[in-house]
Scaffold this motif. Structure first.
Motif, PDB file in Angstrom:
ATOM      1  N   ALA A 105       0.824  -1.214   0.000  1.00  0.00           N
ATOM      2  CA  ALA A 105       0.000   0.000   0.000  1.00  0.00           C
ATOM      3  C   ALA A 105       0.857   1.263   0.000  1.00  0.00           C
ATOM      4  CB  ALA A 105      -0.896  -0.013   1.243  1.00  0.00           C
ATOM      5  N   CYS A 106       2.161   1.109  -0.012  1.00  0.00           N
ATOM      6  CA  CYS A 106       3.041   2.271   0.209  1.00  0.00           C
ATOM      7  C   CYS A 106       3.191   3.149  -1.032  1.00  0.00           C
ATOM      8  CB  CYS A 106       4.430   1.800   0.630  1.00  0.00           C
ATOM      9  SG  CYS A 106       4.431   0.913   2.192  1.00  0.00           S
ATOM     10  N   SER A 107       3.082   4.436  -0.827  1.00  0.00           N
ATOM     11  CA  SER A 107       3.441   5.405  -1.866  1.00  0.00           C
ATOM     12  C   SER A 107       4.940   5.677  -1.716  1.00  0.00           C
ATOM     13  CB  SER A 107       2.662   6.703  -1.659  1.00  0.00           C
ATOM     14  OG  SER A 107       3.049   7.277  -0.421  1.00  0.00           O
ATOM     15  N   ARG A 108       5.513   6.392  -2.678  1.00  0.00           N
ATOM     16  CA  ARG A 108       6.941   6.732  -2.585  1.00  0.00           C
ATOM     17  C   ARG A 108       7.215   7.515  -1.293  1.00  0.00           C
ATOM     18  NH1 ARG A 108      11.585   6.968  -5.894  1.00  0.00           N
ATOM     19  NH2 ARG A 108      12.989   8.521  -5.062  1.00  0.00           N
ATOM     20  N   LYS A 109       6.260   8.404  -0.962  1.00  0.00           N
ATOM     21  CA  LYS A 109       6.430   9.218   0.249  1.00  0.00           C
ATOM     22  C   LYS A 109       6.445   8.325   1.499  1.00  0.00           C
ATOM     23  CE  LYS A 109       5.019  13.662   1.840  1.00  0.00           C
ATOM     24  NZ  LYS A 109       3.841  13.862   2.677  1.00  0.00           N
ATOM     25  N   ASP A 110       5.525   7.327   1.530  1.00  0.00           N
ATOM     26  CA  ASP A 110       5.488   6.403   2.681  1.00  0.00           C
ATOM     27  C   ASP A 110       6.845   5.704   2.824  1.00  0.00           C
ATOM     28  OD1 ASP A 110       2.773   6.878   3.095  1.00  0.00           O
ATOM     29  OD2 ASP A 110       2.165   5.248   1.743  1.00  0.00           O
ATOM     30  N   ILE A 111       7.399   5.298   1.680  1.00  0.00           N
ATOM     31  CA  ILE A 111       8.667   4.550   1.713  1.00  0.00           C
ATOM     32  C   ILE A 111       9.794   5.465   2.200  1.00  0.00           C
ATOM     33  CG2 ILE A 111      10.320   3.222   0.331  1.00  0.00           C
ATOM     34  CD1 ILE A 111       7.957   2.506  -1.552  1.00  0.00           C
ATOM     35  N   GLU A 112       9.802   6.693   1.709  1.00  0.00           N
ATOM     36  CA  GLU A 112      10.830   7.659   2.155  1.00  0.00           C
ATOM     37  C   GLU A 112      10.745   7.857   3.663  1.00  0.00           C
ATOM     38  OE1 GLU A 112      11.118  10.353  -1.919  1.00  0.00           O
ATOM     39  OE2 GLU A 112       9.886  11.060  -0.246  1.00  0.00           O
ATOM     40  N   GLN A 113       9.500   7.985   4.162  1.00  0.00           N
ATOM     41  CA  GLN A 113       9.328   8.231   5.602  1.00  0.00           C
ATOM     42  C   GLN A 113       9.770   7.026   6.421  1.00  0.00           C
ATOM     43  OE1 GLN A 113       5.232   9.448   5.757  1.00  0.00           O
ATOM     44  NE2 GLN A 113       5.718  11.604   5.380  1.00  0.00           N
ATOM     45  N   ALA A 114       9.429   5.808   5.915  1.00  0.00           N
ATOM     46  CA  ALA A 114       9.811   4.594   6.654  1.00  0.00           C
ATOM     47  C   ALA A 114      11.332   4.466   6.701  1.00  0.00           C
ATOM     48  CB  ALA A 114       9.191   3.362   5.989  1.00  0.00           C
ATOM     49  N   ILE A 115      11.974   4.811   5.605  1.00  0.00           N
ATOM     50  CA  ILE A 115      13.434   4.724   5.569  1.00  0.00           C
ATOM     51  C   ILE A 115      14.042   5.747   6.531  1.00  0.00           C
ATOM     52  CG2 ILE A 115      15.470   5.077   4.096  1.00  0.00           C
ATOM     53  CD1 ILE A 115      13.794   3.951   1.762  1.00  0.00           C
ATOM     54  N   GLN A 121      19.579   5.957   4.882  1.00  0.00           N
ATOM     55  CA  GLN A 121      19.599   6.682   3.601  1.00  0.00           C
ATOM     56  C   GLN A 121      19.676   5.586   2.565  1.00  0.00           C
ATOM     57  OE1 GLN A 121      20.110   9.118   1.506  1.00  0.00           O
ATOM     58  NE2 GLN A 121      20.172  11.016   2.688  1.00  0.00           N
ATOM     59  N   ARG A 122      18.564   5.164   2.035  1.00  0.00           N
ATOM     60  CA  ARG A 122      18.643   3.982   1.164  1.00  0.00           C
ATOM     61  C   ARG A 122      18.059   4.258  -0.197  1.00  0.00           C
ATOM     62  NH1 ARG A 122      17.132  -1.432   3.844  1.00  0.00           N
ATOM     63  NH2 ARG A 122      18.885  -2.194   2.653  1.00  0.00           N
ATOM     64  N   GLU A 123      18.891   4.754  -1.057  1.00  0.00           N
ATOM     65  CA  GLU A 123      18.462   4.983  -2.413  1.00  0.00           C
ATOM     66  C   GLU A 123      19.547   4.463  -3.340  1.00  0.00           C
ATOM     67  OE1 GLU A 123      16.484   8.677  -3.204  1.00  0.00           O
ATOM     68  OE2 GLU A 123      17.172   8.620  -5.283  1.00  0.00           O
ATOM     69  N   ARG A 124      19.126   3.921  -4.481  1.00  0.00           N
ATOM     70  CA  ARG A 124      20.072   3.298  -5.381  1.00  0.00           C
ATOM     71  C   ARG A 124      19.551   3.507  -6.782  1.00  0.00           C
ATOM     72  NH1 ARG A 124      19.908  -1.791  -6.972  1.00  0.00           N
ATOM     73  NH2 ARG A 124      21.878  -2.706  -7.596  1.00  0.00           N
ATOM     74  N   HIS A 125      20.341   4.110  -7.649  1.00  0.00           N
ATOM     75  CA  HIS A 125      19.926   4.445  -9.014  1.00  0.00           C
ATOM     76  C   HIS A 125      18.558   5.142  -8.990  1.00  0.00           C
ATOM     77  CE1 HIS A 125      23.145   1.812  -9.880  1.00  0.00           C
ATOM     78  NE2 HIS A 125      22.485   0.698  -9.893  1.00  0.00           N
TER      79      HIS A 125
END
Ligand code: GLU
Length: 298
Positions: A105-115, A121-125
């Protein structure tokens, strides 16, 4: 180690019809064609048009014509991913049943907040490493996408050109998307299903795709599908040092002089420049390919 038998070899070129081929895409097309021919195998073309917003009208026909101009003719009628959704659905159903896929159910924003909440800091490409929020269920939130539950640990695989490779998929990618929030099938699932369904034994493609291989092998294992052999070809770089692409100004491949276009691709593959007819050049490169990869001659 080569896995396919000489008789059973099936290779493919799988362009996304986001535009005409450019100099870089011909390198992968030529390499996959040469490898199939050098093995006495069959060579297929699959049009990867699942990401419909990125596809452009008429691009697939232009690509097929550019390949034909270069003498690269598929041994079977090209297959279009846009007509194969039912196969991807069957695979997703199987993974859900096995507990290896789940709704998210996660939006990109939800994922950013969970991280951020994990202090990471978990981003890749440009892609976020999914922290696994919906593995435990959706709560009351509506499902958006479907994700693959990746297996923990380091996955090892062998590339015929690059040698031994490894990736911890959980750590580097996280549970990745199989069906997107916009309802479109994700490349990872479509490519794995199609390669297996078309009986592909050898994958030869650009090195920019090497990073996807561990994810695809995890999917093959979960779906009890065979793992093909892999060879990733050198990339043609644009003026900015990045892989040649439409974004950094790659021009459509000019096939009015096919030998010139083919020679440029052959040089990237470490093959020698040829004069004469297109057919003579392709035969010479096939012999060179056979020698450089130690393949048996007829
Ligand atoms: N459709 C992908 C692309 O054009 C290639 C997929 C593959 O060869 O696995 O980048």
């Amino acid at each position: 180690m080569l896995t396919g038998t000489k008789l059973g070899y099936r290779g493919r070129f799988a362009p996304s019809p986001t535009g005409p081929l450019h100099a870089g895409s011909l390198v992968a097309a030529l390499a996959s064609w040469l490898d199939a021919r050098a093995h006495g195998g069959r060579w297929l073309v699959r049009i990867e048009d699942v990401d419909t917003p990125r596809c452009t009208t008429g691009a697939a026909q232009i690509i097929l014509q550019q390949l034909a101009d270069c003498g690269l003719l598929p041994d079977e009628a090209p297959v279009w991913q846009s007509s194969r959704g039912h196969l991807y659905q069957l695979a997703l159903d199987q993974l859900v049943k096995q507990g290896r896929a789940y709704a998210c159910a996660c939006s990109r924003k939800d994922i950013e907040q969970a991280i951020a909440a994990q202090g990471l800091q978990r981003e890749r490409h440009g892609e976020l490493v999914y922290p696994g929020t919906c593995r435990a269920g959706l709560g009351a939130r509506p499902a958006r996408a479907w994700r693959f539950k990746v297996a923990p640990g380091v996955l090892h695989w062998e590339d015929r050109r690059l040698g031994p490779q490894q990736q911890d998929v959980e750590d580097h990618v996280g549970d990745f998307v199989l069906k997107r929030a916009d309802g479109l099938w994700a490349y990872q699932l479509a490519v794995v299903v199609d390669d297996a369904q078309q009986g592909i034994t050898h994958i030869v493609r650009g090195q920019d795709l090497a990073d996807n291989t561990a994810r695809q092998i995890q999917l093959q294992q979960a779906l009890q599908l065979p793992t093909p052999s892999y060879l990733h070809t050198p990339l043609v770089l644009g003026p900015d040092g990045e892989k040649l692409s439409k974004q950094n100004g790659a021009q459509p491949l000019d096939t009015s002089d096919p030998l010139r276009a083919l020679n440029a691709a052959a040089l990237v593959l470490g093959l020698s420049e040829q004069t004469g007819t297109r057919a003579q050049a392709l035969a010479a490169w096939q012999a060179q390919w056979q020698a450089s990869y130690n393949l048996p001659r007829d």
